[in-house]
Write an enzyme that holds these catalytic residues in place. Structure first.
Site, PDB file in Angstrom:
ATOM      1  N   ARG A 298      79.099  14.853  69.095  1.00  8.95           N
ATOM      2  CA  ARG A 298      78.437  15.789  68.187  1.00  8.95           C
ATOM      3  C   ARG A 298      79.143  15.826  66.831  1.00  8.95           C
ATOM      4  O   ARG A 298      80.332  16.091  66.752  1.00  8.95           O
ATOM      5  CB  ARG A 298      78.416  17.191  68.806  1.00  8.95           C
ATOM      6  CG  ARG A 298      77.314  17.360  69.834  1.00  8.95           C
ATOM      7  CD  ARG A 298      77.364  18.696  70.526  1.00  8.95           C
ATOM      8  NE  ARG A 298      77.360  19.844  69.626  1.00  8.95           N
ATOM      9  CZ  ARG A 298      77.256  21.094  70.048  1.00  8.95           C
ATOM     10  NH1 ARG A 298      77.137  21.353  71.325  1.00  8.95           N
ATOM     11  NH2 ARG A 298      77.265  22.075  69.185  1.00  8.95           N
TER      12      ARG A 298
ATOM     13  N   ARG B 236      86.171  18.584  72.886  1.00  8.06           N
ATOM     14  CA  ARG B 236      84.788  18.221  73.221  1.00  8.06           C
ATOM     15  C   ARG B 236      84.286  17.092  72.307  1.00  8.06           C
ATOM     16  O   ARG B 236      83.465  16.273  72.729  1.00  8.06           O
ATOM     17  CB  ARG B 236      83.883  19.461  73.096  1.00  8.06           C
ATOM     18  CG  ARG B 236      82.463  19.211  73.559  1.00  8.06           C
ATOM     19  CD  ARG B 236      81.680  20.496  73.733  1.00  8.06           C
ATOM     20  NE  ARG B 236      81.195  21.015  72.469  1.00  8.06           N
ATOM     21  CZ  ARG B 236      80.530  22.176  72.341  1.00  8.06           C
ATOM     22  NH1 ARG B 236      80.317  22.923  73.396  1.00  8.06           N
ATOM     23  NH2 ARG B 236      80.113  22.578  71.177  1.00  8.06           N
TER      24      ARG B 236
ATOM     25  N   ARG C  29      81.157  27.096  61.633  1.00  5.54           N
ATOM     26  CA  ARG C  29      80.401  27.631  62.778  1.00  5.54           C
ATOM     27  C   ARG C  29      81.027  28.927  63.273  1.00  5.54           C
ATOM     28  O   ARG C  29      80.317  29.868  63.650  1.00  5.54           O
ATOM     29  CB  ARG C  29      80.346  26.593  63.906  1.00  5.54           C
ATOM     30  CG  ARG C  29      79.407  25.438  63.562  1.00  5.54           C
ATOM     31  CD  ARG C  29      79.721  24.215  64.372  1.00  5.54           C
ATOM     32  NE  ARG C  29      79.469  24.399  65.791  1.00  5.54           N
ATOM     33  CZ  ARG C  29      80.034  23.649  66.738  1.00  5.54           C
ATOM     34  NH1 ARG C  29      80.881  22.701  66.414  1.00  5.54           N
ATOM     35  NH2 ARG C  29      79.738  23.866  67.994  1.00  5.54           N
TER      36      ARG C  29
ATOM     37  N   LYS D  37      79.308  28.320  77.287  1.00  4.45           N
ATOM     38  CA  LYS D  37      77.950  28.759  77.659  1.00  4.45           C
ATOM     39  C   LYS D  37      77.200  27.672  78.430  1.00  4.45           C
ATOM     40  O   LYS D  37      76.555  27.959  79.425  1.00  4.45           O
ATOM     41  CB  LYS D  37      77.147  29.167  76.408  1.00  4.45           C
ATOM     42  CG  LYS D  37      77.776  30.299  75.610  1.00  4.45           C
ATOM     43  CD  LYS D  37      76.882  30.741  74.465  1.00  4.45           C
ATOM     44  CE  LYS D  37      76.713  29.706  73.370  1.00  4.45           C
ATOM     45  NZ  LYS D  37      77.925  29.505  72.529  1.00  4.45           N
TER      46      LYS D  37
ATOM     47  N   ARG E  46      70.806  34.442  68.108  1.00  3.98           N
ATOM     48  CA  ARG E  46      72.009  34.307  67.292  1.00  3.98           C
ATOM     49  C   ARG E  46      71.961  35.186  66.053  1.00  3.98           C
ATOM     50  O   ARG E  46      72.906  35.177  65.269  1.00  3.98           O
ATOM     51  CB  ARG E  46      72.144  32.852  66.840  1.00  3.98           C
ATOM     52  CG  ARG E  46      73.126  32.016  67.640  1.00  3.98           C
ATOM     53  CD  ARG E  46      73.061  30.599  67.092  1.00  3.98           C
ATOM     54  NE  ARG E  46      74.235  29.825  67.294  1.00  3.98           N
ATOM     55  CZ  ARG E  46      74.440  28.988  68.306  1.00  3.98           C
ATOM     56  NH1 ARG E  46      73.570  28.875  69.275  1.00  3.98           N
ATOM     57  NH2 ARG E  46      75.531  28.262  68.349  1.00  3.98           N
TER      58      ARG E  46
HETATM   59  P1  ADP Z   1      77.652  25.831  70.042  1.00  6.22           P
HETATM   60  O1  ADP Z   1      77.408  27.070  70.847  1.00  6.22           O
HETATM   61  O2  ADP Z   1      78.770  24.996  70.546  1.00  6.22           O
HETATM   62  O3  ADP Z   1      77.729  26.083  68.566  1.00  6.22           O
HETATM   63  P2  ADP Z   1      74.853  25.036  70.283  1.00  6.22           P
HETATM   64  O4  ADP Z   1      74.417  23.809  70.950  1.00  6.22           O
HETATM   65  O5  ADP Z   1      74.475  26.336  70.876  1.00  6.22           O
HETATM   66  O6  ADP Z   1      76.423  24.876  70.183  1.00  6.22           O
HETATM   67  O7  ADP Z   1      74.342  25.051  68.765  1.00  6.22           O
HETATM   68  C1  ADP Z   1      74.540  23.964  67.896  1.00  6.22           C
HETATM   69  C2  ADP Z   1      73.868  24.237  66.547  1.00  6.22           C
HETATM   70  O8  ADP Z   1      72.446  24.355  66.733  1.00  6.22           O
HETATM   71  C3  ADP Z   1      74.265  25.533  65.840  1.00  6.22           C
HETATM   72  O9  ADP Z   1      75.451  25.397  65.091  1.00  6.22           O
HETATM   73  C4  ADP Z   1      73.026  25.772  64.964  1.00  6.22           C
HETATM   74  O10 ADP Z   1      73.038  24.935  63.822  1.00  6.22           O
HETATM   75  C5  ADP Z   1      71.875  25.313  65.862  1.00  6.22           C
HETATM   76  N1  ADP Z   1      71.334  26.436  66.655  1.00  6.22           N
HETATM   77  C6  ADP Z   1      71.403  26.565  68.009  1.00  6.22           C
HETATM   78  N2  ADP Z   1      70.828  27.716  68.408  1.00  6.22           N
HETATM   79  C7  ADP Z   1      70.403  28.348  67.278  1.00  6.22           C
HETATM   80  C8  ADP Z   1      69.774  29.588  67.023  1.00  6.22           C
HETATM   81  N3  ADP Z   1      69.460  30.437  68.001  1.00  6.22           N
HETATM   82  N4  ADP Z   1      69.507  29.917  65.737  1.00  6.22           N
HETATM   83  C9  ADP Z   1      69.805  29.097  64.732  1.00  6.22           C
HETATM   84  N5  ADP Z   1      70.423  27.906  64.891  1.00  6.22           N
HETATM   85  C10 ADP Z   1      70.726  27.532  66.157  1.00  6.22           C
END
Ligand code: ADP
Length: 190
Positions: free
Chosen positions: A134, A128, A146, A14, A89
């Protein structure tokens, strides 16, 4: 306005594809993960709270995430559109986003869902971890968590947009450029 939800499991690409889309269409990129990480770095109150969930691979609570996203959207005057990356999400987040955008008279145009199988996701996330630093990429148990959260809470959001006829599935396997082309074509034939 062109308002895109870029959707997909962790590691689907993404972030990478968002960069291509904002460049071509002049969109504002709102990545909830990036915003939370910036808050963690800045040691804000929001960052401290978000970190406790993120480090375990859990979702940050809806209320916190929705309020943060609303503030970010409203910061922009006359945007050409938004690309929502990592949001919504949950179904509650999707509903809140619809209400927010209704108020701006600028509904979601489409959801573009990058489809990548689980075995490939795990390989990408482990890779990654070597460069991202991270915490949530480095530990296989957290990656599992996740992916589980994605399957249980996030994948159902597809149906929310299917019901509105806005759902588009994109094959997320192949070269980065090839996937970008598929995204461009899907947006432009709409
Ligand atoms: P990835 O898509 O690789 O999991 P992101 O950077 O999108 O990475 O998200 C990392 C973390 O941030 C998620 O595992 C969650 O803990 C938090 N997070 C991101 N976006 C949301 C969201 N819309 N709602 C709740 N938690 C979120």
């Amino acid at each position: 306005m062109l308002n895109i939800v870029l959707f997909g499991p962790p590691g689907a690409g993404k972030g990478t594809q968002s960069e291509r889309l904002i460049e071509r269409y002049g969109l504002v990129h709102l990545s909830t993960g990036d915003i939370f990480r910036a808050n963690i770095k800045g040691e804000t109150e929001l960052g401290v709270l978000a970190k406790s969930f993120m480090d375990e691979g859990k979702l940050v609570p809806d209320e916190v995430t929705i309020n943060m996203l609303r503030t970010e959207v409203l910061k922009h005057e006359n945007p050409k559109g938004f690309i929502f990356d990592g949001f919504p999400r949950t179904n509650a987040q999707a509903q809140a986003l619809d209400i927010l955008l209704e108020g701006l008279n600028a509904p979601i145009t489409m959801m573009l869902a990058l489809e990548v199988e689980e075995s490939e996701l795990k390989i990408r996330l482990m890779k990654r971890a070597e460069s991202s630093g991270r915490v949530d990429d480095a530990d296989p148990a957290i990656i599992e968590n996740r992916i589980r959260v994605y399957n249980n809470e996030t994948a159902p959001v597809k149906e929310f947009y299917m019901a509105q006829n806005k759902f588009k599935s994109i094959d997320g396997i192949g070269s980065i450029d090839g996937i970008t082309q598929r995204l461009f074509e899907t947006i432009e034939k709409d």
